[in-house]
Each structure stands twice: as C-alpha cells, then as structure tokens.
Design an enzyme around this catalytic site. Structure first.
Site, PDB file in Angstrom:
ATOM      1  N   ARG A 183      29.166  42.973  52.229  1.00  0.00           N
ATOM      2  CA  ARG A 183      30.475  42.535  51.745  1.00  0.00           C
ATOM      3  C   ARG A 183      31.458  42.408  52.906  1.00  0.00           C
ATOM      4  NH1 ARG A 183      30.231  45.911  46.934  1.00  0.00           N
ATOM      5  NH2 ARG A 183      28.007  46.233  46.675  1.00  0.00           N
ATOM      6  N   ASP A 252      35.819  44.893  49.148  1.00  0.00           N
ATOM      7  CA  ASP A 252      34.466  45.448  49.012  1.00  0.00           C
ATOM      8  C   ASP A 252      33.688  44.750  47.898  1.00  0.00           C
ATOM      9  OD1 ASP A 252      36.537  46.882  47.490  1.00  0.00           O
ATOM     10  OD2 ASP A 252      34.869  47.992  46.623  1.00  0.00           O
ATOM     11  N   ASP A 262      29.823  42.235  41.439  1.00  0.00           N
ATOM     12  CA  ASP A 262      30.587  43.316  40.846  1.00  0.00           C
ATOM     13  C   ASP A 262      31.315  42.894  39.587  1.00  0.00           C
ATOM     14  OD1 ASP A 262      31.007  45.998  40.949  1.00  0.00           O
ATOM     15  OD2 ASP A 262      31.349  45.955  43.088  1.00  0.00           O
TER      16      ASP A 262
HETATM   17  P1  AMP Z   1      34.004  49.188  42.084  1.00  0.00           P
HETATM   18  O1  AMP Z   1      35.375  49.214  41.499  1.00  0.00           O
HETATM   19  O2  AMP Z   1      32.907  49.228  41.050  1.00  0.00           O
HETATM   20  O3  AMP Z   1      33.814  48.102  43.075  1.00  0.00           O
HETATM   21  O4  AMP Z   1      33.849  50.579  42.848  1.00  0.00           O
HETATM   22  C1  AMP Z   1      34.663  50.974  43.921  1.00  0.00           C
HETATM   23  C2  AMP Z   1      34.075  52.174  44.592  1.00  0.00           C
HETATM   24  O5  AMP Z   1      34.008  53.293  43.713  1.00  0.00           O
HETATM   25  C3  AMP Z   1      32.672  51.984  45.130  1.00  0.00           C
HETATM   26  O6  AMP Z   1      32.563  52.717  46.315  1.00  0.00           O
HETATM   27  C4  AMP Z   1      31.831  52.570  44.025  1.00  0.00           C
HETATM   28  O7  AMP Z   1      30.564  52.944  44.486  1.00  0.00           O
HETATM   29  C5  AMP Z   1      32.666  53.767  43.601  1.00  0.00           C
HETATM   30  N1  AMP Z   1      32.399  54.186  42.225  1.00  0.00           N
HETATM   31  C6  AMP Z   1      32.772  53.558  41.095  1.00  0.00           C
HETATM   32  N2  AMP Z   1      32.362  54.241  40.010  1.00  0.00           N
HETATM   33  C7  AMP Z   1      31.718  55.338  40.439  1.00  0.00           C
HETATM   34  C8  AMP Z   1      31.059  56.449  39.807  1.00  0.00           C
HETATM   35  N3  AMP Z   1      30.980  56.558  38.480  1.00  0.00           N
HETATM   36  N4  AMP Z   1      30.501  57.383  40.613  1.00  0.00           N
HETATM   37  C9  AMP Z   1      30.576  57.290  41.938  1.00  0.00           C
HETATM   38  N5  AMP Z   1      31.181  56.282  42.592  1.00  0.00           N
HETATM   39  C10 AMP Z   1      31.732  55.307  41.866  1.00  0.00           C
HETATM   40 MG    MG Z   2      32.368  47.296  44.068  1.00  0.00          MG
END
Ligand code: AMP
Ligand code: MG
Length: 484
Positions: A183, A252, A262
């Site tokens: 990314r 990201d 995502d």
């Molecule tokens: P996202 O909004 O899905 O792009 O996630 C943003 C960040 O939060 C990334 O580093 C994900 O891996 C982390 N993340 C989101 N949900 C979780 C979860 N349930 N447990 C651990 N990390 C999470």
């Molecule tokens: Mg993400």
C-alpha cells in the site's frame, strides 16, 4: 490428503528482509465451517481445487493448519488515517499465506483476514465478525464482475467463536487475493524509519510484481510512481461511474497495484447525490462520493513524498519529478471519467457539446434525486428514437429529448455499449444488510442469491427484478460500519 512435499503457496514476500513483516502462524479457531469457496478463482490461480475445497482447505482458510512450505506473515505498514499520521499500523488481523501464479503469468498474494492477533494488533482482537466478511465477499466479487480492479474473495469460513463488538457476534475469516497487498502506507513505513534501502527493495518488489517491463528503463522508480498514479486515476474514475463510495480512503488502504482494497464501510449510492457519505466514522464527510478524486490525488502526493529519496539524488530534481507525476492525476482522472460518462449515455466518439449534455443529466438527476443505477440502465434499454417514458423518468423528459436531438435523432447512441457499462445489478446496501442479518441467524440463502445475481451485473434478469429496486423508506441504510 495434501501432498506435503509440494508447497501450496510461494513465499516471495517472506524472502524480503525481516523488517518488512512479522512472521507468525494463525491462531487456531474452535469449530471452522465453510461459508463459501470460489473454485473459479482457485482454478485461475492454478491451485488444487478438490483439495482446497475440502477438509484440508477448510483447515488452511481457518488458520488451523499452515499450508505446507509457506511462511505466514503480517505485513508492516504505516499510514494517514483521516489525514492523521499513524506510524504503527500493519496487519493487525491479517496474515499473508503466500503467493500463487495465475494462468496468465501474474502473481497474486493470498491473505487471511480475521485470523487472530499479530504484533501489529495494538488493542484489537485480530478477529472479524461474520457481517464484514460477507460484505467484503459479496462486494469485492461484484466489483470484479463489473470489471473494476479489486481484491477478490477466495474463501470464507465461520470460526465457531464469538467476537465481541457492541454485542457478541459470530466470527468469520475471509481469504482474499490481491496482485499484492503493498500500500501507499508500506512506502510510508520505510520513510518513517529513514530506511532508504528498504524503500528501494519495496519499489523493486513492486516493479517485479506489477510493472515488470520497467526493469529495463532508465528511471524505473519515477516510472513506477507514474504507473501507480495512472492506475489510481482510472480506478477512482471507475468508482465514480458506478456510484461506489469506498468510505475509508486512508493511505494504508490505497493499493500500489491499483486495486480496490479494504471493503470496510463501503457502499453504493442509491439516489444520485454527490455529497453522499455512509461511513459512521467519517463525521466530516472527508471521503464523500464527490471528494474521492481529490482524496485520491492527496494520497498519491503522500506516496510521491515518500518516494522522494529514491527518485533522484538531487532533492530539487526529485521534488520536481514527484510533483510532475502527481499532477498527472487530474488529467488522467478527467479523461477516464469523461469517456466513461459519455459511454454511459451511449456516446463512443465525442462531439462538441456531448460532455455538457452528460453533465446536464447528472445535474437533473441530482435535482430529481434519481436512482443512479436505474436511471442509466433505463436509458440503456429505452426504445429510441421514440422513447416510452414512464413515471420514474418523467423529471428527465426534457433531458431525454435533448439527448436524442443532440445525437442525430439517437443515431450516435450505442445502447449495446450502454448496457455493457451501466449495471442492472449492484450490491444495494439494504440488500447487503438483509443478507447479513439472515446469515447471522444462520440462513445463507440470501447470500447465495446475491452472489448469483451479482455475478452477471450487465444482464437484465426479470426474475431478479426485486434486486434492482431502491430501498423503501424503512429499508434505507443510513450508515455503514467498519465492524472492527
Ligand atoms: P482498517 O480500518 O481495516 O484499514 O484497519 C486499520 C488498522 O487497524 C489496520 O492496521 C488493521 O490491521 C487494524 N485493525 C482493524 N481491526 C482490527 C482488529 N479487530 N484487531 C486488530 N487490528 C485491527
Ligand atoms: Mg486497512
């Protein structure tokens, strides 16, 4: 049984230096059960379909067994979230299993999402609830069927465990496939660590994976940046043309391969309103439909900034090259959007006044709060040059008459082209929500039906007419959630 001597996936990313990731295994789950498997994609990836569709595959896609020969890992990355810098992100709930070579010679990476905590999880549980897994499965495959670059869904399994969100929800794991999971935030990670060598290695990996022809050119990194800009410009134009709102365009979540990645709070617009926002966490409408192109360019300027150390030894020259590459975004987006919008009204060779005509349609639709998808589909199927205008299209009557008049009595309108770019079926939010609610209660028939309807979005299927209908007032989805 699996042939233990033969690795199922390759381990290209695991060959990169150790500071690129955290190696680890998935955390086993209590009671894995199949939700879905995508044999067509498995076949394209030259995987062993009978093995992966059976018990062995279930164990691998649940994270209960490590596929032979592979070295699972969580990727390191940073990112700007809603404009705020966050140096420590990384795969907090995903694990890269490895890569597979597809029939055309393109490598793809295969990743579990929801497979348990990693070193990047911070306070998260590393898990995913069933709802977001089904959402991603359905919408990513729908995007693929519409010809929009995207990660794809290979498998979904229920874990037999609960995840705690606002309430306790059934847990699930999705296996998704991308040209790579690198990314913009991955580049940012190495800049944040002042690691020029790492940046170079990452750029070289990206070139060999996505742009192998650039290995031979004189300035591969600047050309790489230009390609990434071009792919994002085209991707976001695609989104705009089908009314797709990504919802979390953080750096990201911007793929170097130009794929939609995502699927959190993403959603399709029903009635056309450029200010539409769905995501519950997007309080200021940063990622509203109409902002997507501008945000896309902002994300690429962050990438360009990150690549400065490898673009040129001379700082001023590096800056000029980066600026030039990012500036290319606007015209590339505009060209893609313009020609795409013209196709949506059947025009393949632009003449004077055509684009103005198309913009007038959007303006009229906005005033009339017309359904974005159904309006374009109705125009695609309208009898020309003497249309039979029904009540829903009445506010557009004047525009339709202009359209026909302006196109040599409709002779310049190619409705076959229109039917190939204006989907009859999109994953409407209320349908996706209803499907998720039924699945949480153990009924997956709506999931199966939705997958079937969305597999051929450009074919009118009268038996599935109900799936073309916008929501009734009480079915309307006002907000979508990441489910994290
Ligand atoms: P996202 O909004 O899905 O792009 O996630 C943003 C960040 O939060 C990334 O580093 C994900 O891996 C982390 N993340 C989101 N949900 C979780 C979860 N349930 N447990 C651990 N990390 C999470
Ligand atoms: Mg993400």
């Amino acid at each position: 049984m699996l042939d233990k001597s033969k690795p199922i996936f390759g381990a290209q990313y695991a060959q990169l230096p150790e500071r690129f990731y955290g190696a680890q295994s998935a955390i086993p789950v209590a009671d894995p059960k199949w939700i879905a498997f995508n044999p067509e994609l498995a076949k394209q990836l030259q995987l062993n379909v009978p093995e992966l569709a059976g018990e062995a595959g279930l164990a691998i896609f649940a994270g209960n067994q490590t596929a032979s020969g592979t070295m699972p890992l969580a990727m390191a990355y940073s990112g700007h979230q809603f404009g705020h810098w966050n140096p420590q992100l990384g795969d907090g709930r995903a694990l890269l299993l490895g890569d597979a070579l597809d029939k055309s010679g393109q490598y793809f990476d295969v990743q579990l999402k929801g497979s348990g905590p990693t070193q990047y999880s911070r306070n998260g549980d590393g898990r995913t609830a069933l709802g977001p897994v089904l959402r991603e499965y359905v919408i990513s495959e729908a995007m693929y069927a519409m010809g929009i670059p995207t990660t794809r869904a290979l498998a979904a399994v229920a874990t037999g465990e609960k995840v705690r969100r606002e309430t306790a929800l059934p847990g699930a794991i999705i296996t998704r496939v991308a040209k790579s999971f690198v990314r913009v935030g991955t580049f940012q990670y190495f800049v944040a660590h002042d690691d020029k060598e790492g940046l170079k290695t990452l750029a070289d990996f990206s070139i060999s994976r996505h742009e192998p022809d650039l290995k031979e050119v004189e300035h591969p990194y600047i050309e790489l940046l230009k390609r990434i800009v071009m792919r994002q410009a085209k991707l976001i134009a695609h989104w705009q043309l089908v009314g797709f709102i990504h919802g979390v365009m953080n750096t990201d979540n911007v793929s170097i391969a130009g794929e939609t990645i995502d699927y959190g709070p993403c959603a399709f617009m029903d009635e056309y309103d450029p200010a539409t926002v769905f995501s519950s966490i997007d309080s200021f409408g940063r990622y509203a439909y109409q902002n997507q192109p501008r945000i896309g360019q902002w994300n690429l300027s962050v990438l360009a900034q990150s690549m400065l150390p490898i673009l040129h030894e001379d700082e001023d020259q590096a800056l000029a090259l980066a600026q030039d590459a990012v500036n290319g975004f606007s015209s590339q987006f505009d060209d893609a959007f313009r020609s795409g919008l013209l196709k949506k009204i059947g025009i393949t060779e632009e003449q004077e006044g055509d684009y103005q005509l198309a913009i007038e349609l959007l303006d009229t639709m906005k005033t009339a709060r017309a359904d974005f998808t159904n309006t374009f589909r109705a125009l695609s199927n309208m009898s020309l040059p003497s249309p039979d205008i029904d009540a829903a299209q009445l506010p557009l009557t004047e525009w339709i008459n202009n359209w026909i008049r302006h196109t040599d009595s409709g002779k310049r309108i190619d409705q076959q082209v229109m039917r190939s770019v204006n989907p009859a079926f999109i994953p409407r939010n209320h349908r996706v929500e209803a499907m998720i609610q039924a699945a949480i209660e153990g009924d997956f028939t709506l999931f199966e039906e939705l997958m079937q309807v969305l597999a051929t979005p450009f074919e009118d299927k009268p038996v599935h007419h109900a799936y073309t209908l916008p929501p009734e007032p009480d079915e309307r989805v006002h907000q979508t959630f990441c489910g994290t």
